[in-house]
Write a protein that holds these residues in place. Structure first.
Motif, PDB file in Angstrom:
ATOM      1  N   ARG A  26      40.238  28.130  41.778  1.00 42.79           N
ATOM      2  CA  ARG A  26      40.410  29.364  42.528  1.00 42.79           C
ATOM      3  C   ARG A  26      40.690  30.501  41.541  1.00 42.79           C
ATOM      4  O   ARG A  26      41.517  30.369  40.635  1.00 42.79           O
ATOM      5  CB  ARG A  26      41.577  29.186  43.504  1.00 42.79           C
ATOM      6  N   ARG A  27      40.002  31.630  41.707  1.00 42.47           N
ATOM      7  CA  ARG A  27      40.143  32.753  40.794  1.00 42.47           C
ATOM      8  C   ARG A  27      40.443  34.023  41.583  1.00 42.47           C
ATOM      9  O   ARG A  27      39.866  34.260  42.639  1.00 42.47           O
ATOM     10  CB  ARG A  27      38.874  32.941  39.961  1.00 42.47           C
ATOM     11  N   SER A  28      41.358  34.826  41.046  1.00 40.14           N
ATOM     12  CA  SER A  28      41.749  36.077  41.705  1.00 40.14           C
ATOM     13  C   SER A  28      41.073  37.262  41.038  1.00 40.14           C
ATOM     14  O   SER A  28      40.904  37.292  39.816  1.00 40.14           O
ATOM     15  CB  SER A  28      43.270  36.257  41.645  1.00 40.14           C
ATOM     16  N   TYR A  29      40.698  38.250  41.856  1.00 39.94           N
ATOM     17  CA  TYR A  29      40.051  39.463  41.368  1.00 39.94           C
ATOM     18  C   TYR A  29      40.792  40.687  41.914  1.00 39.94           C
ATOM     19  O   TYR A  29      41.173  40.718  43.089  1.00 39.94           O
ATOM     20  CB  TYR A  29      38.590  39.538  41.829  1.00 39.94           C
ATOM     21  N   LEU A  30      40.965  41.688  41.063  1.00 44.45           N
ATOM     22  CA  LEU A  30      41.515  42.972  41.479  1.00 44.45           C
ATOM     23  C   LEU A  30      40.485  44.052  41.172  1.00 44.45           C
ATOM     24  O   LEU A  30      39.693  43.921  40.254  1.00 44.45           O
ATOM     25  CB  LEU A  30      42.814  43.308  40.737  1.00 44.45           C
ATOM     26  N   ARG A  31      40.562  45.140  41.916  1.00 50.98           N
ATOM     27  CA  ARG A  31      39.679  46.286  41.646  1.00 50.98           C
ATOM     28  C   ARG A  31      40.451  47.581  41.840  1.00 50.98           C
ATOM     29  O   ARG A  31      41.034  47.810  42.899  1.00 50.98           O
ATOM     30  CB  ARG A  31      38.462  46.265  42.572  1.00 50.98           C
ATOM     31  N   PHE A  32      40.491  48.406  40.782  1.00 52.00           N
ATOM     32  CA  PHE A  32      41.040  49.745  40.899  1.00 52.00           C
ATOM     33  C   PHE A  32      40.025  50.622  41.625  1.00 52.00           C
ATOM     34  O   PHE A  32      38.908  50.813  41.142  1.00 52.00           O
ATOM     35  CB  PHE A  32      41.316  50.340  39.518  1.00 52.00           C
ATOM     36  N   LEU A  33      40.414  51.171  42.780  1.00 57.40           N
ATOM     37  CA  LEU A  33      39.488  52.022  43.513  1.00 57.40           C
ATOM     38  C   LEU A  33      39.267  53.358  42.813  1.00 57.40           C
ATOM     39  O   LEU A  33      38.151  53.872  42.777  1.00 57.40           O
ATOM     40  CB  LEU A  33      39.994  52.264  44.943  1.00 57.40           C
ATOM     41  N   GLU A  71      42.213  46.890  45.335  1.00 54.59           N
ATOM     42  CA  GLU A  71      41.649  45.872  46.233  1.00 54.59           C
ATOM     43  C   GLU A  71      41.813  44.490  45.590  1.00 54.59           C
ATOM     44  O   GLU A  71      41.775  44.361  44.364  1.00 54.59           O
ATOM     45  CB  GLU A  71      40.160  46.128  46.472  1.00 54.59           C
ATOM     46  N   VAL A  72      41.968  43.481  46.435  1.00 51.55           N
ATOM     47  CA  VAL A  72      42.205  42.115  45.953  1.00 51.55           C
ATOM     48  C   VAL A  72      41.302  41.141  46.691  1.00 51.55           C
ATOM     49  O   VAL A  72      41.102  41.250  47.899  1.00 51.55           O
ATOM     50  CB  VAL A  72      43.681  41.701  46.154  1.00 51.55           C
ATOM     51  N   ALA A  73      40.739  40.180  45.936  1.00 48.81           N
ATOM     52  CA  ALA A  73      39.941  39.108  46.534  1.00 48.81           C
ATOM     53  C   ALA A  73      40.171  37.833  45.736  1.00 48.81           C
ATOM     54  O   ALA A  73      40.581  37.874  44.566  1.00 48.81           O
ATOM     55  CB  ALA A  73      38.461  39.470  46.539  1.00 48.81           C
ATOM     56  N   VAL A  74      39.927  36.706  46.379  1.00 52.43           N
ATOM     57  CA  VAL A  74      40.002  35.411  45.698  1.00 52.43           C
ATOM     58  C   VAL A  74      38.690  34.673  45.938  1.00 52.43           C
ATOM     59  O   VAL A  74      38.049  34.823  46.985  1.00 52.43           O
ATOM     60  CB  VAL A  74      41.198  34.569  46.179  1.00 52.43           C
ATOM     61  N   LEU A 120      48.730  38.433  47.151  1.00 50.01           N
ATOM     62  CA  LEU A 120      48.312  37.696  45.964  1.00 50.01           C
ATOM     63  C   LEU A 120      49.446  36.793  45.492  1.00 50.01           C
ATOM     64  O   LEU A 120      50.498  37.261  45.073  1.00 50.01           O
ATOM     65  CB  LEU A 120      47.919  38.678  44.854  1.00 50.01           C
ATOM     66  N   LYS A 121      49.234  35.484  45.544  1.00 50.36           N
ATOM     67  CA  LYS A 121      50.296  34.538  45.199  1.00 50.36           C
ATOM     68  C   LYS A 121      50.347  34.267  43.694  1.00 50.36           C
ATOM     69  O   LYS A 121      51.411  34.304  43.089  1.00 50.36           O
ATOM     70  CB  LYS A 121      50.091  33.229  45.972  1.00 50.36           C
ATOM     71  N   ASN A 122      49.199  33.983  43.108  1.00 48.24           N
ATOM     72  CA  ASN A 122      49.166  33.705  41.672  1.00 48.24           C
ATOM     73  C   ASN A 122      48.710  34.954  40.921  1.00 48.24           C
ATOM     74  O   ASN A 122      47.569  35.389  41.069  1.00 48.24           O
ATOM     75  CB  ASN A 122      48.217  32.537  41.387  1.00 48.24           C
TER      76      ASN A 122
END
Length: 386
Positions: A3-10, A18-21, A37-39
């Motif tokens: 599982r990988r987490s992604y962030l995006r500065f708008l 913004e956050v997605a996994v 976001l847990k991890n």
């Protein structure tokens, strides 16, 4: 698949993130953002393509460090800001031998990192939005921005930018352009390839999972390094004093045995003097190394700086300053200080070295800085913290 987490500065570093996994089942947008976001370790961070310059150049360099230095000169005429204020990140060589050079303002890069640190996020990579686009000609609507890759050149445009500019960029394509987003297709006057109502971070995460992440912006001074997790040197004072005393005792015994057992041999006496001179370079050759060693033994228990540990810290901190290289080093046991001459990549790097040494519990006194061939050489004296 992990599982990988992604962030995006708008937009700006202080704005919305913004956050997605992503996992083997697909990509999920976290509606609660960072709160969900847990991890927060090993996160991939997307930064606005409009803040990143994209250049394709050929660089005569043997390694990454040389490539970054050469890149500044290769693209200097294309930069809108002073080259000294620009952060440069260089890719590996592409199939045609060129490299992709990404640029952004150093202050902006630092602001992103400061925000991430404040949020407790440990970024695995920081990549621009257009770095994950496929090699084919394409344009994607991310909501507040349009990112495109045309003829191998990637760029970002604000969503509210003029339609004429958007059409002009897309018109340079030498083959069909895939258009993702109904509103984008309307503005460009081109056929729609696909439409998506997912958040921009989810689109970018899906592209990253399919195409890879491109190369990281975290190079040079912003490279992701481990902290120098070293204990305060004050906690080592007693062990260091004992170690210094033991070393002086060993030298004293060696010199005494050599002198007493070989009094008739001038050659061996000269050898003992040489050993002493090597150990205490500040004094040079002395006529009676045995007595001088005993004198140092009497006063050595108060020594507050250990050569082995101090040298180890210096070498570790040199790794923290991009382009820094040790030229020479001498340890003065009597003065309890280590004197070094260091080559730097640019002026001001000596201040960064002194800062890192200070964080490690040492006191760094900077000397003269001067040009030496193609390098900048400076003197530094390392002492125990007061």
């Amino acid at each position: 698949m992990a599982r990988r987490s992604y962030l995006r500065f708008l937009s700006d570093p202080d704005g919305i993130i913004e956050v997605a996994v992503a996992d083997g089942q697909g990509v999920e947008t976290l509606s609660g953002g960072l709160a969900d976001l847990k991890n927060r370790d090993g996160v991939v961070v997307f930064v606005p393509a409009t803040d990143i310059g994209w250049h394709s150049v050929s660089l005569p360099a043997r390694n990454e460090r040389e490539a970054r230095r050469a890149a500044v000169f290769a693209i200097e005429d294309d930069l809108a800001s002073n080259a000294d204020a620009i952060h440069v990140s260089v890719s590996e060589k592409t199939d045609d031998g060129s490299r992709i050079v990404l640029t952004c303002e150093e202050t902006t890069m630092q602001a992103w990192l400061d925000r991430l640190q404040a949020e407790g996020v440990s970024p695995f990579k920081i990549v621009p939005e257009h770095a994950v686009l496929p090699a084919e000609n394409c344009a994607i609507d991310l909501g507040n921005r349009v990112v495109s890759r045309i003829n191998g050149q990637a760029m970002g445009l604000d969503h509210d930018g003029p339609d004429d500019l958007l059409r002009a960029v897309l018109a340079t394509a030498q083959s069909t352009v895939e258009i993702h987003g109904a509103e984008l297709a309307r503005r460009a006057g081109m056929p729609l390839t696909s439409n998506s109502d997912t958040a921009g971070v989810a689109q970018l995460a899906s592209l990253a999972e399919a195409n890879g992440l491109g190369h990281d912006l975290r190079q040079g001074k912003f490279a992701n390094r481990k902290n120098l997790d070293l204990p305060d040197i004050k906690t080592w004072q007693r062990p260091l004093a004992l170690a210094a005393t033991a070393a002086l005792v060993w030298l004293g015994i060696t010199a005494w045995e050599t002198a007493s057992l070989n009094q008739s041999s001038n050659a061996l006496r000269a050898q003992a003097s040489g050993i002493y001179a090597a150990a205490f370079a500040e004094e040079g050759a002395v006529p009676n190394p045995a007595s001088r060693t005993q004198a140092k033994l009497a006063q050595g228990a108060g020594t507050s700086l250990d050569f082995e540990r101090t040298a180890a810290i210096l070498f570790q901190t040199l790794e923290e300053v991009d382009g820094a290289r040790l030229r020479s080093m001498r340890f003065d046991g009597a003065a309890a200080e280590l004197r070094a001459s260091v080559d730097y990549a640019s002026y001001g790097d000596d201040l960064r070295l002194a800062e890192f040494l200070g964080k490690s519990g040492l006191n760094a006194v900077l000397g003269d800085t001067r040009a030496s061939g193609t390098a900048i050489t400076g003197d530094v004296t390392v002492k125990a913290a007061p």
